[in-house]
Design a protein around this motif. Structure first.
Motif, PDB file in Angstrom:
ATOM      1  N   SER A  26     -26.389   4.413  46.288  1.00  0.00           N
ATOM      2  CA  SER A  26     -25.243   3.653  45.799  1.00  0.00           C
ATOM      3  C   SER A  26     -25.421   2.138  45.944  1.00  0.00           C
ATOM      4  CB  SER A  26     -23.981   4.083  46.548  1.00  0.00           C
ATOM      5  OG  SER A  26     -22.914   3.199  46.306  1.00  0.00           O
ATOM      6  N   ARG A  27     -25.230   1.427  44.834  1.00  0.00           N
ATOM      7  CA  ARG A  27     -25.200  -0.034  44.893  1.00  0.00           C
ATOM      8  C   ARG A  27     -23.831  -0.535  45.334  1.00  0.00           C
ATOM      9  NH1 ARG A  27     -28.933  -2.457  39.960  1.00  0.00           N
ATOM     10  NH2 ARG A  27     -30.809  -1.248  40.451  1.00  0.00           N
ATOM     11  N   VAL A  28     -22.801   0.247  45.063  1.00  0.00           N
ATOM     12  CA  VAL A  28     -21.452  -0.133  45.493  1.00  0.00           C
ATOM     13  C   VAL A  28     -21.379  -0.197  47.014  1.00  0.00           C
ATOM     14  CG1 VAL A  28     -19.038   0.584  45.578  1.00  0.00           C
ATOM     15  CG2 VAL A  28     -20.306   0.745  43.430  1.00  0.00           C
ATOM     16  N   ASP A  51     -21.878   1.842  40.327  1.00  0.00           N
ATOM     17  CA  ASP A  51     -22.485   3.169  40.306  1.00  0.00           C
ATOM     18  C   ASP A  51     -21.870   3.986  39.173  1.00  0.00           C
ATOM     19  OD1 ASP A  51     -23.904   2.617  42.657  1.00  0.00           O
ATOM     20  OD2 ASP A  51     -22.301   3.397  43.939  1.00  0.00           O
ATOM     21  N   PRO A  52     -22.609   4.987  38.665  1.00  0.00           N
ATOM     22  CA  PRO A  52     -21.976   5.967  37.780  1.00  0.00           C
ATOM     23  C   PRO A  52     -20.876   6.704  38.567  1.00  0.00           C
ATOM     24  CG  PRO A  52     -24.376   6.101  37.656  1.00  0.00           C
ATOM     25  CD  PRO A  52     -24.045   5.221  38.826  1.00  0.00           C
ATOM     26  N   PRO A  53     -19.800   7.139  37.913  1.00  0.00           N
ATOM     27  CA  PRO A  53     -19.584   7.136  36.460  1.00  0.00           C
ATOM     28  C   PRO A  53     -18.963   5.853  35.918  1.00  0.00           C
ATOM     29  CG  PRO A  53     -17.832   8.330  37.521  1.00  0.00           C
ATOM     30  CD  PRO A  53     -18.769   7.932  38.616  1.00  0.00           C
ATOM     31  N   GLU A  54     -18.458   4.964  36.803  1.00  0.00           N
ATOM     32  CA  GLU A  54     -17.838   3.729  36.317  1.00  0.00           C
ATOM     33  C   GLU A  54     -18.865   2.865  35.590  1.00  0.00           C
ATOM     34  OE1 GLU A  54     -14.644   1.039  35.687  1.00  0.00           O
ATOM     35  OE2 GLU A  54     -14.824   3.181  36.082  1.00  0.00           O
ATOM     36  N   GLN A  55     -20.069   2.763  36.159  1.00  0.00           N
ATOM     37  CA  GLN A  55     -21.118   1.990  35.509  1.00  0.00           C
ATOM     38  C   GLN A  55     -21.487   2.594  34.160  1.00  0.00           C
ATOM     39  OE1 GLN A  55     -24.466   2.923  34.934  1.00  0.00           O
ATOM     40  NE2 GLN A  55     -25.458   0.951  34.609  1.00  0.00           N
ATOM     41  N   THR A  56     -21.523   3.924  34.082  1.00  0.00           N
ATOM     42  CA  THR A  56     -21.844   4.621  32.833  1.00  0.00           C
ATOM     43  C   THR A  56     -20.807   4.317  31.761  1.00  0.00           C
ATOM     44  OG1 THR A  56     -22.805   6.394  34.169  1.00  0.00           O
ATOM     45  CG2 THR A  56     -22.414   6.864  31.836  1.00  0.00           C
ATOM     46  N   ARG A  57     -19.549   4.312  32.164  1.00  0.00           N
ATOM     47  CA  ARG A  57     -18.459   4.023  31.233  1.00  0.00           C
ATOM     48  C   ARG A  57     -18.627   2.622  30.631  1.00  0.00           C
ATOM     49  NH1 ARG A  57     -14.416   0.766  32.777  1.00  0.00           N
ATOM     50  NH2 ARG A  57     -12.791   0.464  31.216  1.00  0.00           N
ATOM     51  N   LEU A  58     -18.888   1.618  31.467  1.00  0.00           N
ATOM     52  CA  LEU A  58     -19.033   0.251  30.965  1.00  0.00           C
ATOM     53  C   LEU A  58     -20.277   0.109  30.097  1.00  0.00           C
ATOM     54  CD1 LEU A  58     -18.064  -1.922  34.071  1.00  0.00           C
ATOM     55  CD2 LEU A  58     -16.633  -1.188  32.153  1.00  0.00           C
ATOM     56  N   ARG A  59     -21.354   0.732  30.520  1.00  0.00           N
ATOM     57  CA  ARG A  59     -22.595   0.640  29.742  1.00  0.00           C
ATOM     58  C   ARG A  59     -22.418   1.274  28.364  1.00  0.00           C
ATOM     59  NH1 ARG A  59     -28.030  -0.279  31.096  1.00  0.00           N
ATOM     60  NH2 ARG A  59     -29.467   0.595  29.563  1.00  0.00           N
ATOM     61  N   ARG A  60     -21.674   2.395  28.296  1.00  0.00           N
ATOM     62  CA  ARG A  60     -21.437   3.057  27.015  1.00  0.00           C
ATOM     63  C   ARG A  60     -20.634   2.158  26.086  1.00  0.00           C
ATOM     64  NH1 ARG A  60     -19.397   7.428  28.921  1.00  0.00           N
ATOM     65  NH2 ARG A  60     -17.227   6.769  28.754  1.00  0.00           N
ATOM     66  N   LEU A  61     -19.644   1.472  26.626  1.00  0.00           N
ATOM     67  CA  LEU A  61     -18.836   0.566  25.810  1.00  0.00           C
ATOM     68  C   LEU A  61     -19.670  -0.619  25.314  1.00  0.00           C
ATOM     69  CD1 LEU A  61     -15.536   0.535  27.904  1.00  0.00           C
ATOM     70  CD2 LEU A  61     -15.822   1.492  25.613  1.00  0.00           C
ATOM     71  N   VAL A  62     -20.511  -1.163  26.189  1.00  0.00           N
ATOM     72  CA  VAL A  62     -21.363  -2.290  25.797  1.00  0.00           C
ATOM     73  C   VAL A  62     -22.379  -1.856  24.752  1.00  0.00           C
ATOM     74  CG1 VAL A  62     -23.115  -3.901  26.620  1.00  0.00           C
ATOM     75  CG2 VAL A  62     -21.044  -3.519  27.961  1.00  0.00           C
ATOM     76  N   ALA A  63     -22.921  -0.638  24.900  1.00  0.00           N
ATOM     77  CA  ALA A  63     -23.920  -0.141  23.949  1.00  0.00           C
ATOM     78  C   ALA A  63     -23.353  -0.060  22.540  1.00  0.00           C
ATOM     79  CB  ALA A  63     -24.435   1.226  24.395  1.00  0.00           C
ATOM     80  N   LYS A  64     -22.042   0.127  22.427  1.00  0.00           N
ATOM     81  CA  LYS A  64     -21.417   0.177  21.106  1.00  0.00           C
ATOM     82  C   LYS A  64     -21.486  -1.182  20.411  1.00  0.00           C
ATOM     83  CE  LYS A  64     -18.157   3.984  21.799  1.00  0.00           C
ATOM     84  NZ  LYS A  64     -18.500   4.702  20.558  1.00  0.00           N
ATOM     85  N   ALA A  65     -21.550  -2.250  21.218  1.00  0.00           N
ATOM     86  CA  ALA A  65     -21.650  -3.590  20.651  1.00  0.00           C
ATOM     87  C   ALA A  65     -23.101  -4.070  20.573  1.00  0.00           C
ATOM     88  CB  ALA A  65     -20.826  -4.567  21.490  1.00  0.00           C
ATOM     89  N   GLU A 185     -10.053  -7.224  30.896  1.00  0.00           N
ATOM     90  CA  GLU A 185     -10.462  -8.629  30.796  1.00  0.00           C
ATOM     91  C   GLU A 185     -11.457  -8.984  31.893  1.00  0.00           C
ATOM     92  OE1 GLU A 185      -8.148 -12.856  30.655  1.00  0.00           O
ATOM     93  OE2 GLU A 185      -7.746 -11.362  29.122  1.00  0.00           O
ATOM     94  N   LYS A 186     -11.253  -8.490  33.113  1.00  0.00           N
ATOM     95  CA  LYS A 186     -12.190  -8.758  34.204  1.00  0.00           C
ATOM     96  C   LYS A 186     -13.550  -8.161  33.887  1.00  0.00           C
ATOM     97  CE  LYS A 186     -12.695  -8.104  39.234  1.00  0.00           C
ATOM     98  NZ  LYS A 186     -13.944  -7.323  39.245  1.00  0.00           N
ATOM     99  N   GLU A 187     -13.582  -6.931  33.381  1.00  0.00           N
ATOM    100  CA  GLU A 187     -14.849  -6.297  33.019  1.00  0.00           C
ATOM    101  C   GLU A 187     -15.531  -7.042  31.885  1.00  0.00           C
ATOM    102  OE1 GLU A 187     -13.536  -1.691  34.132  1.00  0.00           O
ATOM    103  OE2 GLU A 187     -13.330  -2.470  32.087  1.00  0.00           O
TER     104      GLU A 187
END
Length: 360
Positions: A26-28, A51-65, A185-187
């Motif tokens: 864990s990096r958290v 850490d996943p799953p929160e990190q996975t969620r953000l990465r998936r959203l960024v990958a869409k852009a 907004e923070k993310e």
């Protein structure tokens, strides 16, 4: 470790890859103030210490852009930026500082245009870079103030883009959603400056590091001049050979686990060394030598697993265009000062020279 106690160091390629991909590390947890670490105290936040799953969620959203299509469509613009910078260098005449005149503005202009962030605003966000890469160069209070200033800048920019949306990555990040989910907004702020720092500071440092190394391996530089088709190979070899980071990202074991036959207890810190893995003799023949003809090159310069660099392809395109054009435009390119006059960055996590004077 410099602060907080001891850690396990992982060095073999297979073990490092395993550690980087293991969700039990864990990096958290590593961000807690009492953990063994390289920095005086954890301050800067972002996806890199999630850490996943929160990190996975953000990465998936960024990958869409941050799509492959968007990167490929931007490739011709990268070449235009390279050519314009080299035109200015040629007109100015040598010697010139390759870092200030080329290596810094190339990724700076590129990532700003790609993201839709005004490059002319760089005086408002570039000072933060010195803080985010600092180990001892900046005080904790200076880093906190830089974070606050950066948040203020991006908050203003978000409001502008919402009022005046454009066809750029920043607007796409604002709109990015997945089944009703979207970046807060923070993310959004943390993701944006994370992409900005990764897209500017790292590539800028590595480009001059690459040239510094090639000047010390003239046989490889001559081969590159004779066979420019080797540029993609050369970039991969240089990425493998030149450590970008002075330190690697630690993580904490959530539970007992085994790496390379060694028992890691829950709560202990692990440092997977990508720099060491990239010199593993079990993976790379003659790992301590640079060979731009090397074809089997599964290096970890862009990390591995959940934290693999989302901008890796954009960085590759910039580096390839830069090296290809430098070698073609200035076949006599060479370092203009003796080694003892070069100044190296100190107190920061990124390795590199502060300036690289060249002539041709």
């Amino acid at each position: 470790m410099p602060y907080g106690g001891e850690a396990w160091l992982v060095t073999r390629m297979a073990d490092v890859r395993e550690a980087l991909a293991d969700p039990r590390l864990s990096r958290v947890l590593q961000a807690a103030p009492d953990r063994p670490r390289f920095f005086p105290e954890p301050i800067v936040e972002g996806i890199g210490i999630m850490d996943p799953p929160e990190q996975t969620r953000l990465r998936r959203l960024v990958a869409k852009a941050f799509t492959a299509r968007r990167v490929q469509e931007f490739e011709p613009r990268i070449q235009v930026i390279v050519d314009e910078l080299l035109d200015a260098i040629e007109a100015k005449g040598g010697p010139v500082d390759l870092y200030a005149e080329f290596s810094w503005p190339l990724p700076g202009i590129s990532i700003c245009e790609f993201m839709g962030i005004p490059y002319e605003d760089r005086d408002r966000f570039v000072p933060f870079f010195d803080s985010v890469v600092s180990t001892t160069a900046k005080t904790p209070d200076e880093i906190r103030q830089a974070v606050m200033d950066l948040h203020a800048y991006f908050t203003e920019l978000i409001e502008k883009r919402r009022a005046d949306p454009r066809d750029d990555l920043f607007t796409a990040l604002i709109r990015a959603s997945d089944e009703g989910d979207r970046l807060s907004e923070k993310e959004l702020i943390e993701m944006s400056f994370g992409l900005l720092v990764a897209g500017m500071e790292t590539t800028a440092s590595q480009l001059v590091n690459f040239l510094y190394l090639l000047f010390r391996n003239p046989d490889q530089l001559e081969l590159l001049r004779a066979k420019p088709e080797l540029v993609p190979n050369a970039i991969e070899e240089l990425l493998r050979f030149v450590p970008l980071l002075a330190v690697d990202q630690p993580a904490v074991a959530r539970e007992d686990l085994t790496i390379g036959g060694v028992l890691i207890r829950a709560g202990e810190t692990v440092v997977p060394s990508m720099n060491a893995a990239n010199r593993d003799p079990e993976v790379f023949a003659n790992p301590q030598s640079i060979d731009i003809t090397r074809e089997h090159n599964p290096h970890l310069a862009f990390s591995h697993g959940a934290h693999h660099c989302v901008g890796a392809q954009l960085a590759r395109l910039e580096m390839q265009a830069a090296l290809r054009s430098l070698v073609a435009r200035f076949p006599g390119l060479r370092q203009a000062v003796p080694d003892e006059e070069l100044r190296w960055k100190a107190g920061v996590v990124l390795r590199g020279v502060e300036a690289l004077p060249v002539e041709w």
